[in-house]
Design a protein around this motif. Structure first.
Motif, PDB file in Angstrom:
ATOM      1  N   LEU A  39      59.939  -2.494  61.488  1.00 10.84           N
ATOM      2  CA  LEU A  39      61.414  -2.733  61.851  1.00 10.84           C
ATOM      3  C   LEU A  39      61.023  -1.749  62.685  1.00 10.84           C
ATOM      4  O   LEU A  39      59.977  -0.542  62.619  1.00 10.84           O
ATOM      5  CB  LEU A  39      61.932  -2.632  60.471  1.00 10.84           C
ATOM      6  N   THR A  68      56.105 -14.248  51.204  1.00  9.15           N
ATOM      7  CA  THR A  68      55.504 -14.011  52.648  1.00  9.15           C
ATOM      8  C   THR A  68      56.887 -14.427  54.012  1.00  9.15           C
ATOM      9  O   THR A  68      55.974 -14.280  55.492  1.00  9.15           O
ATOM     10  CB  THR A  68      54.331 -14.851  52.457  1.00  9.15           C
ATOM     11  N   PRO A 110      70.511   3.251  56.619  1.00 13.56           N
ATOM     12  CA  PRO A 110      72.078   4.831  57.012  1.00 13.56           C
ATOM     13  C   PRO A 110      71.810   5.635  56.036  1.00 13.56           C
ATOM     14  O   PRO A 110      72.469   7.452  55.846  1.00 13.56           O
ATOM     15  CB  PRO A 110      72.707   3.447  55.461  1.00 13.56           C
ATOM     16  N   ALA A 111      70.286   6.316  54.865  1.00  9.80           N
ATOM     17  CA  ALA A 111      70.200   6.813  54.606  1.00  9.80           C
ATOM     18  C   ALA A 111      69.413   7.750  55.013  1.00  9.80           C
ATOM     19  O   ALA A 111      70.238   9.520  55.127  1.00  9.80           O
ATOM     20  CB  ALA A 111      68.589   6.538  53.447  1.00  9.80           C
ATOM     21  N   VAL A 149      65.342  13.396  52.264  1.00 12.36           N
ATOM     22  CA  VAL A 149      65.661  12.046  50.814  1.00 12.36           C
ATOM     23  C   VAL A 149      65.442  13.475  49.825  1.00 12.36           C
ATOM     24  O   VAL A 149      66.500  13.549  49.163  1.00 12.36           O
ATOM     25  CB  VAL A 149      65.286  10.645  50.897  1.00 12.36           C
ATOM     26  N   PHE A 150      64.109  13.969  50.146  1.00 13.25           N
ATOM     27  CA  PHE A 150      64.241  15.100  48.505  1.00 13.25           C
ATOM     28  C   PHE A 150      63.512  16.855  49.623  1.00 13.25           C
ATOM     29  O   PHE A 150      63.039  16.372  50.413  1.00 13.25           O
ATOM     30  CB  PHE A 150      63.435  15.075  47.979  1.00 13.25           C
ATOM     31  N   GLU A 161      72.325  10.709  55.647  1.00 19.30           N
ATOM     32  CA  GLU A 161      71.796  11.675  54.353  1.00 19.30           C
ATOM     33  C   GLU A 161      71.457  12.966  54.776  1.00 19.30           C
ATOM     34  O   GLU A 161      70.075  12.591  55.629  1.00 19.30           O
ATOM     35  CB  GLU A 161      71.738  11.421  53.272  1.00 19.30           C
ATOM     36  N   GLU A 169      65.898   0.817  62.284  1.00 22.98           N
ATOM     37  CA  GLU A 169      66.335  -0.230  60.948  1.00 22.98           C
ATOM     38  C   GLU A 169      65.293   0.838  59.802  1.00 22.98           C
ATOM     39  O   GLU A 169      66.173   0.901  58.083  1.00 22.98           O
ATOM     40  CB  GLU A 169      65.706  -1.396  61.441  1.00 22.98           C
ATOM     41  N   ARG A 170      64.218   1.249  60.354  1.00 23.49           N
ATOM     42  CA  ARG A 170      63.243   1.982  58.876  1.00 23.49           C
ATOM     43  C   ARG A 170      64.152   2.657  58.496  1.00 23.49           C
ATOM     44  O   ARG A 170      63.980   2.311  56.872  1.00 23.49           O
ATOM     45  CB  ARG A 170      62.403   2.144  59.416  1.00 23.49           C
ATOM     46  N   VAL A 171      64.911   3.744  58.945  1.00 15.61           N
ATOM     47  CA  VAL A 171      65.162   4.687  58.025  1.00 15.61           C
ATOM     48  C   VAL A 171      66.663   4.162  57.075  1.00 15.61           C
ATOM     49  O   VAL A 171      67.058   4.357  56.490  1.00 15.61           O
ATOM     50  CB  VAL A 171      65.352   5.602  58.792  1.00 15.61           C
ATOM     51  N   SER A 202      60.731 -13.194  57.490  1.00 13.32           N
ATOM     52  CA  SER A 202      61.833 -11.959  57.592  1.00 13.32           C
ATOM     53  C   SER A 202      61.406 -10.397  57.066  1.00 13.32           C
ATOM     54  O   SER A 202      62.540  -9.657  56.878  1.00 13.32           O
ATOM     55  CB  SER A 202      63.120 -12.222  57.356  1.00 13.32           C
ATOM     56  N   LYS A 203      61.620 -10.380  55.848  1.00 14.28           N
ATOM     57  CA  LYS A 203      61.088  -9.406  55.069  1.00 14.28           C
ATOM     58  C   LYS A 203      59.466  -8.615  54.994  1.00 14.28           C
ATOM     59  O   LYS A 203      59.334  -7.421  54.964  1.00 14.28           O
ATOM     60  CB  LYS A 203      61.228  -9.825  53.335  1.00 14.28           C
ATOM     61  N   ASN A 204      58.613  -9.158  55.674  1.00 16.77           N
ATOM     62  CA  ASN A 204      57.287  -8.626  56.141  1.00 16.77           C
ATOM     63  C   ASN A 204      57.040  -7.760  57.157  1.00 16.77           C
ATOM     64  O   ASN A 204      56.305  -6.784  57.440  1.00 16.77           O
ATOM     65  CB  ASN A 204      56.833  -9.524  55.438  1.00 16.77           C
ATOM     66  N   ALA A 205      58.367  -8.411  58.333  1.00 17.07           N
ATOM     67  CA  ALA A 205      58.467  -7.701  59.431  1.00 17.07           C
ATOM     68  C   ALA A 205      57.585  -6.350  59.901  1.00 17.07           C
ATOM     69  O   ALA A 205      59.189  -5.634  59.172  1.00 17.07           O
ATOM     70  CB  ALA A 205      59.236  -9.363  60.695  1.00 17.07           C
TER      71      ALA A 205
END
Lengths: 254, 417
Positions: B11, B3, B19-20, B26-27, B23, B15-17, B6-9
């Motif tokens: 984004l 909980t 560096p991916a 994704v599919f 590219e 940030e969400r996407v 920092s991890k659940n906040a």
């Protein structure tokens, strides 16, 4: 509560380890194309349930049915060949092989079946396998690492590699055991996006997860496991609102 | 449950996407198994191994083997009897490496197949013909059949239990050869070819009357150098087969089994047939080596099956480099060299070799060196083995690679030689 279109059905499964009741009267239906999350506190029996599904642990009673066939008692490789792939809690990869070979191995299993001896046939001739593997590595952003030793990668990359090894087989059902455990926030969110995009392709997924952020971002349906029993089931919102769940598991955190 | 805020906040979009996003999507495949957009070719589709490197390696290996009579001269090892041993035990070690180096199963009983191969070949000389072709075929087939039986039972276990099971089977074979199976093995005397043996096939051609029965290939006696050339040709063939297996999908599956057998079964492989196949192939290699031992000297004794002989091939493989293609042969040559040359080095030879040291110091030098030569050659081998295992776990081949890297300044990160 029969679900139409169920890919995987767990019927009245019981499992005890010595005196400990790990699973009791588990009934579960996983609907085709959906993402089904199984949550619960530590020791609730989540991993045991997954292990029963993939044939690692035989249940004491009950059966697991996949695509109309009973799979309890079958060996792991038989279950995989039927179309179930699994991501482990700690990445299980081929540490001595390169990243590309790691993905080619499951691609061979998908194409050639559980046993096929091709002793005097250069791997470079199997361009179909190679392209398939390269494609998945590109999809998961591992293409530039394809000739590295798998062991040299970061933990997050190893998890993505393991996912690639499952996806290259185009399984009907993908079982994920805490796919974001130990990942940074950024990696967690990338994994969520990745898993969402798999969903768009119609792959059925079962996710065991600790992280509520992941569960509520991904799941269509959530089953809550506590002390080896399913105490609640429903959409993420329903589960979140369920006072029983809040008491047993969420502890009022949400 | 995690909980931490920092991890659940939530984004921001970037940030969400992450560096991916740089590219491709994704599919981008819609469905099915056919990729709609193929990955780029060219350097991206470079072969998994540089094919020319394999051909180059084969040529160099063949050249080294076939010129042994020349380059072994200065080492005092260029006589046929020893060179035959280099080649034959090279085959044994190359085959052993398929099971141990590639698949990760350490057998402590491979000498059983060597011995059975020898007996089978000698029986072929006695019953059918002095020609080596039926003898070699029989040696390989019978050793392979025994490997199916022993492998079927032993491969139910892995790790140390597998090693113990194979050791038990090999010792059983060894003791049976001395006791119950004496009618087949001729016990302690050893099985030998006699001039009054039936030799059915030779009898048809009327060539069964020979004063001294010797293995031959269409009239060429396998005594001396022809025996070496025959063994050398088989060694090169054995090397090429091992190379092909290593580069095949089957070879990759074996390495997968060594690396992570659990994963292998969860990606859909039934691993048992693969391990059994690897076991049988290496058993057949051992049978071939045993058959060749009988070819160069038509005599088979049970001591070939003893556990020390099984241990020796383990040493050869580890010393040279388990899992490498050239290592096992290198290890075999080194160990057989020590066994035959180092062990024959007496004080007198040593004294003459150390002529250049001043008189006063010479006795001290001899006193220091002599425990390591002659009867003490095991000491040298032991020290060498320990040094290799501690400082170069990849064997001598790894040592050579390190030296090579010093000169080339890095070079390829991973070689498969």
């Amino acid at each position: 509560m029969a679900v139409e279109n169920a890919v995987l059905t767990v019927a009245d499964v019981q499992k005890s380890f010595g005196g400990l009741r790990a699973l009791s009267e588990i009934d579960l239906q996983i609907e085709r194309g959906k993402t089904h999350a199984i949550i619960g506190p530590n020791g609730a029996g989540k991993s045991t349930l997954l292990n029963v599904c993939v044939g690692r642990i035989p249940p004491d009673e009950g059966a697991v049915v996949f695509k109309g066939q009973v799979i309890t008692g079958k060996k792991p490789h038989e279950i995989n060949q039927m179309g179930i792939a699994r991501v482990f809690q700690t990445p299980e990869i081929f540490a001595d092989l390169t990243v590309l070979q790691n993905v080619m191995v499951p691609a061979y299993a998908k194409r050639d079946g559980a046993v096929k001896f091709t002793l005097f046939h250069g791997m470079d001739k199997d361009t179909d396998i190679r392209l398939e593997a390269e494609q998945i590595l590109m999809d998961l952003g591992l293409a530039d690492k394809r000739h590295d030793d798998a062991d040299s990668m970061s933990r997050g990359d190893k998890r993505r590699l393991e996912l690639a090894m499952c996806l290259v087989q185009h399984p009907d059902l993908l079982l994920l055991d805490e796919p974001t455990a130990g990942m940074s926030r950024l990696d967690t969110n990338r994994t969520i996006d990745l898993l969402k995009s798999i969903k768009e392709r119609g792959m059925t997924k079962v996710i065991i997860e600790h992280d509520m952020h992941v569960v509520f971002s991904l799941a269509d349906k959530v089953s809550v496991l506590a002390q080896g029993r399913i105490i609640a089931e429903g959409t993420p919102d329903e589960v979140r609102a369920n006072p029983k769940v809040q008491e047993a598991y969420l502890g009022g955190a949400h | 449950m995690d909980t931490t805020p920092s991890k659940n906040a939530p984004l921001s979009e970037t940030e969400r996407v992450g560096p991916a996003a740089k590219e491709k999507s994704v599919f981008y495949r819609t469905s099915g198994r056919i990729a709609t957009q193929l990955p780029p070719r060219g350097p991206e589709m470079a072969p998994l191994w540089p094919p020319k490197a394999d051909i180059f390696m084969t040529i160099v290996f063949s050249a080294v083997v076939l010129t042994m009579p020349l380059w072994l001269q200065p080492f005092g090892a260029a006589y046929p009897d020893l060179m035959q041993r280099f080649a034959i035990f090279g085959i044994f070690a190359i085959g052993f490496n398929i099971l141990f180096g590639l698949t990760g199963y350490l057998s402590f009983g491979h000498a059983a197949f060597l011995g059975v191969g020898s007996y089978a070949a000698v029986w072929s000389f006695k019953l059918f013909s002095l020609n080596i072709i039926p003898a070699i075929i029989m040696a390989v087939v019978i050793a392979g059949a025994l490997a199916v039986a022993i492998g079927f039972v032993s491969l139910r276990r892995s790790g140390i239990y597998f090693s113990i099971l194979t050791l038990a089977f090999a010792q059983m074979c060894y003791n049976l050869a001395y006791s119950v199976l004496t009618p087949i093995t001729n016990g302690e005397t050893g099985l030998r070819v006699l001039s009054d043996d039936p030799r059915i096939i030779d009898a048809i051609f009327g060539t069964n009357e020979v004063p001294v029965p010797r293995a031959e290939l269409f009239g060429i006696s396998m005594q001396g150098m022809p025996g070496f050339w025959t063994s050398a040709v088989f060694l090169i063939a054995a090397f090429v087969v091992a190379l092909l297996i290593t580069r095949s999908p089957f070879g990759m599956m074996l390495r997968g089994i060594k690396s992570n057998q659990v994963r292998m079964s969860y990606v859909g492989f039934n691993t048992r047939p693969y391990t059994l196949m690897a076991f049988v192939i290496s058993g057949m290699y051992a049978g071939l080596a045993g058959g060749l031992l009988a070819v160069v000297d038509p005599l088979a004794g049970a001591e070939r099956m003893q556990w020390t002989a099984s241990g020796e091939v383990v040493l050869m493989t580890i010393l040279g480099g388990a899992g490498t293609l050239l290592g096992p042969f290198l290890g075999a040559v080194l160990i057989k060299y020590f066994e035959n040359i180092f062990s024959a080095l007496g004080d007198t030879t040593l004294r003459s070799m150390l002529e250049f040291i001043p008189e006063g110091l010479r006795d001290t030098a001899i006193a220091i060196i002599s425990p390591f030569v002659g009867d003490g050659w095991h000491l040298t081998l032991g020290v060498l083995f320990m040094l290799v295992v501690i400082f170069m776990p990849g064997g001598l081949i790894e040592g050579f690679r390190r030296i090579g890297r010093l000169f080339t300044g890095g070079g390829r990160k991973k070689e498969n030689g």
